[in-house]
Scaffold this motif. Structure first.
Motif, short mmCIF file in Angstrom:
data_model
loop_
_atom_site.label_atom_id
_atom_site.label_comp_id
_atom_site.label_asym_id
_atom_site.label_seq_id
_atom_site.Cartn_x
_atom_site.Cartn_y
_atom_site.Cartn_z
N GLY A 48 0.81 -1.22 0.00
CA GLY A 48 0.00 0.00 0.00
C GLY A 48 0.84 1.26 0.00
N THR A 49 0.28 2.31 -0.58
CA THR A 49 0.91 3.62 -0.58
C THR A 49 -0.17 4.66 -0.35
N GLN A 50 0.10 5.61 0.54
CA GLN A 50 -0.90 6.58 0.95
C GLN A 50 -1.00 7.72 -0.06
N VAL A 51 -2.24 8.07 -0.39
CA VAL A 51 -2.53 9.25 -1.20
C VAL A 51 -3.44 10.16 -0.38
N THR A 52 -3.01 11.39 -0.19
CA THR A 52 -3.78 12.36 0.57
C THR A 52 -4.02 13.60 -0.28
N VAL A 53 -5.28 13.95 -0.45
CA VAL A 53 -5.65 15.11 -1.25
C VAL A 53 -6.32 16.13 -0.34
N SER A 54 -5.76 17.30 -0.26
CA SER A 54 -6.30 18.35 0.61
C SER A 54 -7.10 19.35 -0.21
N SER A 55 -8.10 19.91 0.44
CA SER A 55 -8.98 20.86 -0.27
C SER A 55 -8.43 22.28 -0.19
#
Length: 125
Positions: A118-125
């Motif tokens: 797994g690899t984390q993807v974080t998208v901020s607004s």
């Protein structure tokens, strides 16, 4: 056995892009479908994008169609996920998966035998 190693996750603002890679090694002849699933906290693992490595036919979840593109380099046993126009709801752990003859169930996690870490993807607004 098949080993899968993902790379390319990270943090990005909404509207941005990321590219994930998944390198397969070992008995890769055991698989002919590869791709990506994701899992957000408190939610089930969901299929995102899959490619049939034999012909290049691709499958997408409705929520990512038109924004994400899955591709494969068979010579390198590597699958990619190009993610554009990212949204906060795309935030999740992304997992590479590989399986064989999963036609009809290509976006069903239980049909895949091999998984990356797994690899984390974080998208901020």
């Amino acid at each position: 056995q098949v080993q899968l190693v993902e790379s390319g996750g990270g943090s990005v603002q909404a509207g941005g892009s990321l590219r994930l890679s998944c390198a397969a090694s070992g008995d890769t002849y055991r698989t002919n479908y590869m791709g990506w699933f994701r899992q957000a906290p408190g939610r089930e693992r969901e299929g995102v994008a899959i490619i049939y490595t034999g012909t290049g036919v691709t499958y997408y979840a409705g929520s990512v169609k038109g924004r994400f593109t899955v591709s494969a380099d068979n010579a390198k046993n590597t699958v990619y996920l190009q993610m554009n126009s990212l949204k906060p709801e795309d935030t999740a752990m992304y997992y590479c998966a590989a399986g064989r003859d999963v036609v009809g169930y290509v976006l069903v996690a239980s049909k895949y035998n091999y998984w990356g870490q797994g690899t984390q993807v974080t998208v901020s607004s």
